[in-house]
Design an enzyme around this catalytic site. Structure first.
Site, PDB file in Angstrom:
ATOM      1  N   GLY A   1      98.299 108.668  -9.033  1.00 16.52           N
ATOM      2  CA  GLY A   1      99.576 109.135  -8.466  1.00 16.52           C
ATOM      3  C   GLY A   1      99.508 109.475  -6.984  1.00 16.52           C
TER       4      GLY A   1
ATOM      5  NE  ARG B   1      72.656  99.571 -26.688  1.00 16.71           N
ATOM      6  CZ  ARG B   1      73.729  99.297 -27.410  1.00 16.71           C
ATOM      7  NH1 ARG B   1      74.688  98.526 -26.906  1.00 16.71           N
ATOM      8  NH2 ARG B   1      73.852  99.776 -28.624  1.00 16.71           N
TER       9      ARG B   1
ATOM     10  CB  THR C   1      81.430  94.347  -7.804  1.00 19.66           C
ATOM     11  OG1 THR C   1      81.961  94.976  -6.647  1.00 19.66           O
ATOM     12  CG2 THR C   1      82.448  93.335  -8.303  1.00 19.66           C
TER      13      THR C   1
ATOM     14  CG  ASP D   1      80.651  87.894  -3.468  1.00 20.67           C
ATOM     15  OD1 ASP D   1      81.071  86.945  -4.124  1.00 20.67           O
ATOM     16  OD2 ASP D   1      80.582  87.929  -2.225  1.00 20.67           O
TER      17      ASP D   1
ATOM     18  NE  ARG E   1      72.803  96.172  -0.380  1.00 18.50           N
ATOM     19  CZ  ARG E   1      73.687  96.489  -1.336  1.00 18.50           C
ATOM     20  NH1 ARG E   1      73.586  96.018  -2.522  1.00 18.50           N
ATOM     21  NH2 ARG E   1      74.687  97.276  -1.111  1.00 18.50           N
TER      22      ARG E   1
ATOM     23  NE  ARG F   1      77.329 101.517  -5.525  1.00 21.87           N
ATOM     24  CZ  ARG F   1      77.757 100.458  -4.868  1.00 21.87           C
ATOM     25  NH1 ARG F   1      78.273 100.583  -3.674  1.00 21.87           N
ATOM     26  NH2 ARG F   1      77.668  99.270  -5.390  1.00 21.87           N
TER      27      ARG F   1
ATOM     28  CG  ASP G   1      83.274  96.401  -3.675  1.00 19.17           C
ATOM     29  OD1 ASP G   1      83.360  97.641  -3.727  1.00 19.17           O
ATOM     30  OD2 ASP G   1      82.367  95.815  -3.060  1.00 19.17           O
TER      31      ASP G   1
ATOM     32  NE  ARG H   1      80.697  95.000  -0.720  1.00 21.50           N
ATOM     33  CZ  ARG H   1      79.680  94.216  -1.049  1.00 21.50           C
ATOM     34  NH1 ARG H   1      78.633  94.129  -0.257  1.00 21.50           N
ATOM     35  NH2 ARG H   1      79.708  93.508  -2.150  1.00 21.50           N
TER      36      ARG H   1
ATOM     37  CG  ASP I   1      84.739  91.738  -4.101  1.00 18.60           C
ATOM     38  OD1 ASP I   1      83.998  91.796  -5.106  1.00 18.60           O
ATOM     39  OD2 ASP I   1      84.320  91.923  -2.948  1.00 18.60           O
TER      40      ASP I   1
ATOM     41  N   GLY J   1      74.301  96.436  -5.269  1.00 22.49           N
ATOM     42  CA  GLY J   1      74.673  97.850  -5.411  1.00 22.49           C
ATOM     43  C   GLY J   1      74.821  98.212  -6.874  1.00 22.49           C
TER      44      GLY J   1
HETATM   45  P1  ADP Z   1      75.835  92.569  -4.449  1.00 23.33           P
HETATM   46  O1  ADP Z   1      75.186  91.650  -5.408  1.00 23.33           O
HETATM   47  O2  ADP Z   1      76.161  93.893  -5.055  1.00 23.33           O
HETATM   48  O3  ADP Z   1      77.016  91.910  -3.753  1.00 23.33           O
HETATM   49  P2  ADP Z   1      74.229  92.214  -2.032  1.00 23.33           P
HETATM   50  O4  ADP Z   1      75.302  91.459  -1.323  1.00 23.33           O
HETATM   51  O5  ADP Z   1      73.515  93.250  -1.246  1.00 23.33           O
HETATM   52  O6  ADP Z   1      74.763  92.959  -3.334  1.00 23.33           O
HETATM   53  O7  ADP Z   1      73.176  91.160  -2.594  1.00 23.33           O
HETATM   54  C1  ADP Z   1      72.013  91.583  -3.293  1.00 23.33           C
HETATM   55  C2  ADP Z   1      70.868  90.644  -2.970  1.00 23.33           C
HETATM   56  O8  ADP Z   1      71.220  89.301  -3.317  1.00 23.33           O
HETATM   57  C3  ADP Z   1      70.495  90.574  -1.491  1.00 23.33           C
HETATM   58  O9  ADP Z   1      69.598  91.569  -1.113  1.00 23.33           O
HETATM   59  C4  ADP Z   1      69.840  89.199  -1.406  1.00 23.33           C
HETATM   60  O10 ADP Z   1      68.507  89.240  -1.883  1.00 23.33           O
HETATM   61  C5  ADP Z   1      70.659  88.387  -2.376  1.00 23.33           C
HETATM   62  N1  ADP Z   1      71.752  87.671  -1.677  1.00 23.33           N
HETATM   63  C6  ADP Z   1      72.931  88.175  -1.254  1.00 23.33           C
HETATM   64  N2  ADP Z   1      73.698  87.247  -0.642  1.00 23.33           N
HETATM   65  C7  ADP Z   1      72.988  86.112  -0.679  1.00 23.33           C
HETATM   66  C8  ADP Z   1      73.205  84.757  -0.212  1.00 23.33           C
HETATM   67  N3  ADP Z   1      74.343  84.404   0.392  1.00 23.33           N
HETATM   68  N4  ADP Z   1      72.217  83.864  -0.419  1.00 23.33           N
HETATM   69  C9  ADP Z   1      71.073  84.215  -1.052  1.00 23.33           C
HETATM   70  N5  ADP Z   1      70.813  85.441  -1.517  1.00 23.33           N
HETATM   71  C10 ADP Z   1      71.731  86.380  -1.334  1.00 23.33           C
END
Ligand code: ADP
Length: 328
Positions: free
Chosen positions: A193, A29, A133, A111, A80, A262, A135, A179, A137, A19
């Site tokens: 606030g 950059r 992120t 993540d 994705r 975002r 989030d 999330r 997290d 995302g």
């Molecule tokens: P973010 O990186 O923001 O958490 P996503 O969870 O959608 O976003 O992950 C982005 C891309 O990273 C996914 O479309 C996939 O290609 C890859 N990805 C995510 N999780 C895994 C995983 N557990 N193993 C391998 N590739 C992953």
């Protein structure tokens, strides 16, 4: 682990994945500019892992990263990519690293993207992760890139909603992203606030919430701002349950902030953080270190093994939550 000084120039690969959020361009950059300053070549893959799987990349010039520091989103594109999670996809990604002669790959992602990077690392790719992120997290880190900008956007919205809430004696339920994590709602609720902050880490006690709304609206000109993290409940659901519990009808409005959170220009904090992390990524490359993600931890730039992402998730700051209850 160290690379012997080869005669060939080091090539640094970069991609942005997952995302989007403010500050990804600033990180891109910084990695590119510091790499160039060290005399390295830079190659960027478009559309995150999709570009890596499909070998869709560009050789980055100084001007390619000009005028992007202040821009939200990611000029490299993000997507994705299901294919990347398959055996075939990861093999294509490794082939693509080889054909572009990438020595180190810097992954600017969340993540999920960093877990994907770990799979590449296990196949021998030299990876450095820069977490982003809204989030917030990511294990071990204080702030990931993008979080501060998103908090500022939400706080700005809360200030505006406060004006209209107070003018109409209303209860506003403001749903934030985040999330499974309550970080975004908690930080922006405290900074903005909010009267009530609902987070996934603490089950919602609706009867108590209804009493709180009634108590607050008793005073002349009173209003209520309830910030709810999407992981705790949907704003519309909070409203429906409250309607069934309130003794007298209350004028309630739900605002789902959605993707506004975002977008936008990164905050100064995120620009500085992204710049420091880009610099640190290249420092690691210079020292021949990899297999890590880097970030702000206890207010210093530190690195952690990518494997750490498979461990315990980052917990919310419950002290800040307790403080928020005393401030309302
Ligand atoms: P973010 O990186 O923001 O958490 P996503 O969870 O959608 O976003 O992950 C982005 C891309 O990273 C996914 O479309 C996939 O290609 C890859 N990805 C995510 N999780 C895994 C995983 N557990 N193993 C391998 N590739 C992953």
């Amino acid at each position: 682990m160290g690379d012997s000084k080869a005669s060939r120039k080091i090539t640094v690969g970069i991609l942005t994945s997952g995302g989007d959020c403010p500050g990804m361009n600033a990180a891109y950059r910084a990695v590119a500019r510091v790499s160039m300053a060290k005399g390295y070549s830079v190659v960027a893959f478009r559309w995150g892992y999709k570009g890596l799987v499909e070998s869709d990349a560009l050789s980055v010039s100084y001007l390619d990263v000009a005028d992007i520091l202040q821009r939200g989103g990611t000029v490299l594109g993000s997507a994705r990519c299901e294919e990347f999670t398959t055996e075939e996809g990861i093999c294509s990604a490794m082939d693509s690293l080889k054909s572009w002669e990438i020595d180190y790959l810097v992954v600017i992602g969340g993540d999920g993207s960093l877990k994907g990077a770990l799979r590449l690392a296990r196949r021998g790719a030299k990876i450095i992760g820069i977490p982003k992120t809204i989030d917030n997290d990511v294990p071990e880190l204080d702030n990931a890139i993008g979080f501060d900008s998103a908090v500022n956007t939400i706080v700005d919205s809360l200030t505006k909603l406060r004006d209209t809430a107070s003018s109409h004696h209303r209860a506003f339920i403001i749903e934030t992203m985040g999330r499974k994590s309550g970080w975004l709602a908690l930080a922006s609720g405290v900074a903005g606030g909010a009267d009530v902050i609902l987070i996934p880490e603490v089950p919602v006690d609706y009867p108590v919430l209804a009493q709180e709304v009634e108590r607050r609206l008793r005073a002349w000109g009173a209003y209520v701002l309830i910030v709810v993290a999407e992981g705790a409940a949907k704003g519309d659901d909070v409203r429906t349950v409250l309607e069934s519990l309130l003794k007298k009808p209350v004028d309630m409005r739900v605002t789902v902030l959605g993707h506004v959170q975002r977008g936008g220009s990164p905050s100064a904090f995120d620009r500085i953080l992204a710049s420091r992390l880009g610099y640190e990524a290249v420092n690691l490359i210079e020292r021949g270190e990899y297999g890590v993600y880097i970030g702000l931890a206890n207010n210093a730039i530190r690195s952690f093994p990518l494997e750490r992402l498979e461990g315990e998730e980052r917990e919310i700051d419950m002290e800040l939550y307790e403080i928020s209850k005393l401030l309302k």
